[in-house]
Motif scaffolding. Structure first.
Motif, PDB file in Angstrom:
ATOM      1  N   PHE A 248       0.816  -1.210   0.000  1.00  0.00           N
ATOM      2  CA  PHE A 248       0.000   0.000   0.000  1.00  0.00           C
ATOM      3  C   PHE A 248       0.854   1.267   0.000  1.00  0.00           C
ATOM      4  CE2 PHE A 248      -3.256  -2.962   1.671  1.00  0.00           C
ATOM      5  CZ  PHE A 248      -4.245  -2.726   0.730  1.00  0.00           C
ATOM      6  N   LEU A 249       1.992   1.238   0.698  1.00  0.00           N
ATOM      7  CA  LEU A 249       2.867   2.408   0.693  1.00  0.00           C
ATOM      8  C   LEU A 249       3.481   2.638  -0.680  1.00  0.00           C
ATOM      9  CD1 LEU A 249       4.675   2.002   4.138  1.00  0.00           C
ATOM     10  CD2 LEU A 249       3.001   3.742   3.514  1.00  0.00           C
ATOM     11  N   LEU A 250       3.838   1.572  -1.382  1.00  0.00           N
ATOM     12  CA  LEU A 250       4.381   1.732  -2.728  1.00  0.00           C
ATOM     13  C   LEU A 250       3.331   2.228  -3.712  1.00  0.00           C
ATOM     14  CD1 LEU A 250       6.634  -1.459  -3.067  1.00  0.00           C
ATOM     15  CD2 LEU A 250       7.401   0.911  -2.923  1.00  0.00           C
ATOM     16  N   TYR A 251       2.103   1.769  -3.547  1.00  0.00           N
ATOM     17  CA  TYR A 251       1.064   2.117  -4.512  1.00  0.00           C
ATOM     18  C   TYR A 251       0.396   3.457  -4.192  1.00  0.00           C
ATOM     19  CZ  TYR A 251      -3.080   1.658  -7.453  1.00  0.00           C
ATOM     20  OH  TYR A 251      -4.060   1.878  -8.381  1.00  0.00           O
ATOM     21  N   ASP A 252       0.110   3.725  -2.921  1.00  0.00           N
ATOM     22  CA  ASP A 252      -0.662   4.906  -2.526  1.00  0.00           C
ATOM     23  C   ASP A 252       0.088   5.756  -1.514  1.00  0.00           C
ATOM     24  OD1 ASP A 252      -2.927   5.373  -3.898  1.00  0.00           O
ATOM     25  OD2 ASP A 252      -4.271   4.313  -2.556  1.00  0.00           O
ATOM     26  N   GLY A 253       1.396   5.827  -1.601  1.00  0.00           N
ATOM     27  CA  GLY A 253       2.160   6.571  -0.614  1.00  0.00           C
ATOM     28  C   GLY A 253       1.828   8.049  -0.592  1.00  0.00           C
ATOM     29  N   LYS A 254       1.661   8.675  -1.759  1.00  0.00           N
ATOM     30  CA  LYS A 254       1.379  10.113  -1.802  1.00  0.00           C
ATOM     31  C   LYS A 254       0.004  10.426  -1.223  1.00  0.00           C
ATOM     32  CE  LYS A 254       4.405  11.197  -5.688  1.00  0.00           C
ATOM     33  NZ  LYS A 254       4.498  11.763  -7.055  1.00  0.00           N
ATOM     34  N   ARG A 255      -0.980   9.600  -1.543  1.00  0.00           N
ATOM     35  CA  ARG A 255      -2.314   9.839  -0.975  1.00  0.00           C
ATOM     36  C   ARG A 255      -2.312   9.673   0.539  1.00  0.00           C
ATOM     37  NH1 ARG A 255      -6.485   6.686  -5.101  1.00  0.00           N
ATOM     38  NH2 ARG A 255      -5.971   7.882  -6.993  1.00  0.00           N
ATOM     39  N   ILE A 256      -1.604   8.681   1.019  1.00  0.00           N
ATOM     40  CA  ILE A 256      -1.519   8.491   2.473  1.00  0.00           C
ATOM     41  C   ILE A 256      -0.867   9.705   3.128  1.00  0.00           C
ATOM     42  CG2 ILE A 256      -0.469   7.071   4.282  1.00  0.00           C
ATOM     43  CD1 ILE A 256      -0.778   4.671   2.413  1.00  0.00           C
ATOM     44  N   TRP A 257       0.182  10.244   2.507  1.00  0.00           N
ATOM     45  CA  TRP A 257       0.851  11.423   3.062  1.00  0.00           C
ATOM     46  C   TRP A 257      -0.069  12.642   3.055  1.00  0.00           C
ATOM     47  CZ3 TRP A 257       3.975  13.440   6.190  1.00  0.00           C
ATOM     48  CH2 TRP A 257       4.479  14.717   6.020  1.00  0.00           C
ATOM     49  N   LEU A 258      -0.843  12.830   1.990  1.00  0.00           N
ATOM     50  CA  LEU A 258      -1.785  13.952   1.945  1.00  0.00           C
ATOM     51  C   LEU A 258      -2.881  13.794   2.999  1.00  0.00           C
ATOM     52  CD1 LEU A 258      -2.162  14.443  -1.916  1.00  0.00           C
ATOM     53  CD2 LEU A 258      -0.834  15.830  -0.323  1.00  0.00           C
ATOM     54  N   TRP A 259      -3.304  12.559   3.248  1.00  0.00           N
ATOM     55  CA  TRP A 259      -4.307  12.344   4.291  1.00  0.00           C
ATOM     56  C   TRP A 259      -3.721  12.651   5.676  1.00  0.00           C
ATOM     57  CZ3 TRP A 259      -4.406   8.762   8.342  1.00  0.00           C
ATOM     58  CH2 TRP A 259      -5.614   8.686   9.031  1.00  0.00           C
ATOM     59  N   VAL A 260      -2.457  12.287   5.892  1.00  0.00           N
ATOM     60  CA  VAL A 260      -1.818  12.604   7.172  1.00  0.00           C
ATOM     61  C   VAL A 260      -1.705  14.107   7.363  1.00  0.00           C
ATOM     62  CG1 VAL A 260       0.339  12.408   8.470  1.00  0.00           C
ATOM     63  CG2 VAL A 260      -0.582  10.412   7.302  1.00  0.00           C
ATOM     64  N   LEU A 261      -1.424  14.838   6.270  1.00  0.00           N
ATOM     65  CA  LEU A 261      -1.314  16.300   6.377  1.00  0.00           C
ATOM     66  C   LEU A 261      -2.635  16.934   6.799  1.00  0.00           C
ATOM     67  CD1 LEU A 261       0.901  17.387   3.348  1.00  0.00           C
ATOM     68  CD2 LEU A 261       1.472  17.450   5.779  1.00  0.00           C
ATOM     69  N   LYS A 262      -3.769  16.334   6.418  1.00  0.00           N
ATOM     70  CA  LYS A 262      -5.061  16.903   6.823  1.00  0.00           C
ATOM     71  C   LYS A 262      -5.285  16.798   8.328  1.00  0.00           C
ATOM     72  CE  LYS A 262      -7.316  15.902   2.402  1.00  0.00           C
ATOM     73  NZ  LYS A 262      -8.404  15.141   1.728  1.00  0.00           N
TER      74      LYS A 262
END
Length: 471
Positions: A248-262
């Motif tokens: 999941f980190l390899l596939y959706d790492g950027k989305r996970i990071w943007l969700w953490v920023l929220k």
């Protein structure tokens, strides 16, 4: 003359009346002052005017005489405390709050230690595999296919390495047992002939003590074996969690990071958004550099062990590669393991040669490979490395020791960036200078002023601004 006594009598009567009127006014003024004092005392004590408490106070507490000295008011207790003690108290309760928060956080982490270590391992594996995913995507492969291919290839390679180590150990176990027994006999003979004056009785006493220790602790060894089954189950569970997290980190790492920023407060979000990519670059550089350094250590030490005819050369090289992820401590443990195997199988002279090979490779690693490969991106002081590895090992065992140093490196990068970002924000929001100071602090020459020239007559080049930009 007969009217003079009557006139004097009338004058005396008028003066008497005036004196009586003055006395009445003085009494009225005193009564008004007493009433005002009664109202003030009733307001402070809560008693109503005219009540029994008011009358009792008026009867038993006479007003102070006019000659009574003034009593100075007591100072404010806050002002009476020294400034240093007030600062220490302010800092003390804040430190207590931080310590309590850290204690609660550590309790939560210890409760879900398996999940935390699995996710940390997934971050390290993702940092190692993400450059391959990016290269495949630039080559034209879809994101899902690039992620799946990289993850499967990485997991297959790691699985094959583990299987090869287990196969080598099981295949050489019988011959290794015979070699260990022969090596122990040779070591005993060497000790008897050595200048240390070791007697046969002393060696037999040591062997008997070891045998007695094993016999008396049979129950503890059995329970440790049962606990080993539990540890194996937890290890397999953590490995599966790490594999899924890596995908999941390899596939959706950027989305996970943007969700953490929220989840970050809006005021701190720009600074965290700028610190995140820098922290990831530090982690990626650490993992890739450590893998390269560990691979070089394993190859050269493994070749040295192989040419010295030490058994299990390949499994020992794999152990050296894995233990290299624990800085300082891992190199000592893996090197000591190789020396012990050489000692009990080939003798003292071969063990000394293996020790020389291990020390030479580790010296080259510490003074040439790590500064050249890792560079300044993840430079951490050796004292911080030792303390972090010790703390991580005490908290979470081997997994904590592996995660400790990259955590310290990432924290160092994040703190440095946030400090520079805070200084930049303070400078940007501060009022601009005025007058002659503005000319001294201006980043560019004032309008109409000629450009500055260097000593050789050429114009001075503008200096690049390395301060962090607002994200």
């Amino acid at each position: 003359m007969s009217k003079l006594p009557g006139w004097l009598g009338q004058l005396g009567a008028e003066l008497t009346k005036i004196g009586e009127r003055l006395e009445e006014r003085r009494v009225e003024a005193d009564d008004e002052d007493d009433k005002a004092a009664h109202h003030a005392s009733s307001a402070t004590t809560g008693a109503e005017p005219g009540s029994g408490a008011d009358k009792g106070a008026a009867e038993h507490v006479p007003p102070p005489p006019a000659y009574a000295p003034d009593v100075a008011a007591r100072p404010d207790p806050v002002a009476a405390i020294p400034w240093g003690m007030r600062v220490a108290a302010e800092a003390g309760w804040r430190l207590l709050v931080l310590a309590g928060t850290l204690w609660v956080l550590m309790r939560v982490i210890s409760a879900v230690q398996l999940v935390v270590l699995a996710f940390a391992a997934a971050l390290l594996v993702t940092a190692m595999l993400q450059p391959t995913v990016e290269r495949l995507r630039r080559a034209g492969l879809p994101r899902g296919l690039a992620t799946a291919g990289t993850a499967v290839l990485g997991f297959v390679i790691m699985g094959l390495v583990g299987w090869f180590v287990v196969w080598q150990v099981m295949d050489n176990l019988d011959s290794l047992s015979d070699q260990v027994q022969a090596g122990i006999a040779d070591l005993k003979n060497w000790l008897l002939d050595s200048p240390f004056h070791v007697t046969d009785k002393q060696i037999n006493d040591v062997a008997k003590n070891l045998s007695d220790t094993v016999g008396t602790n049979t129950e503890a060894i059995t329970s440790a074996g049962l606990q080993g089954v539990t540890v194996m189950v937890e290890f397999l569970t953590g490995m599966l969690l790490a594999m899924f997290s890596t995908l999941f980190l390899l596939y959706d790492g950027k989305r996970i990071w943007l969700w953490v920023l929220k989840l970050v407060p809006a005021q701190a979000r720009p600074g965290v958004a700028g610190a995140g990519p820098r922290a990831w670059r530090t982690l990626t550089a650490y993992v890739r550099g450590t893998v390269i350094v560990a691979l070089i250590d394993a190859i050269f030490i493994g070749l040295g062990i192989y040419f010295l005819n030490v058994p299990l050369a390949v499994p020992l090289a794999v152990f050296i590669f894995l233990f290299a992820f624990i800085p300082l401590v891992g190199a000592v443990v893996s090197g000591a393991l190789a020396v012990v195997v050489a000692l009990v199988t080939q003798g003292v002279f071969t063990a000394l040669l293996v020790l020389a090979v291990v020390l030479a490779v580790q010296q080259i690693e510490g003074h040439i490979l790590q500064p050249f490969i890792l560079g300044r991106a993840v430079r951490v002081h050796p004292l911080a490395v030792v303390l972090s590895v010790a703390a991580g090992g005490m908290i979470a065992g081997i997994g904590g020791a592996v995660v400790a140093v990259p955590l310290v490196a990432v924290t160092n990068t994040v703190v440095g960036y946030l400090r520079a970002y805070g200084q930049e924000e303070a400078r940007r929001h501060s009022p601009p200078p005025h007058g002659a100071t503005a000319l001294d602090t201006a980043p560019t020459p004032a309008p109409g002023s000629p450009p500055e020239e260097t000593g050789d007559g050429s114009e001075e080049e503008p200096v690049a601004d390395d301060r962090p930009k607002e994200v």
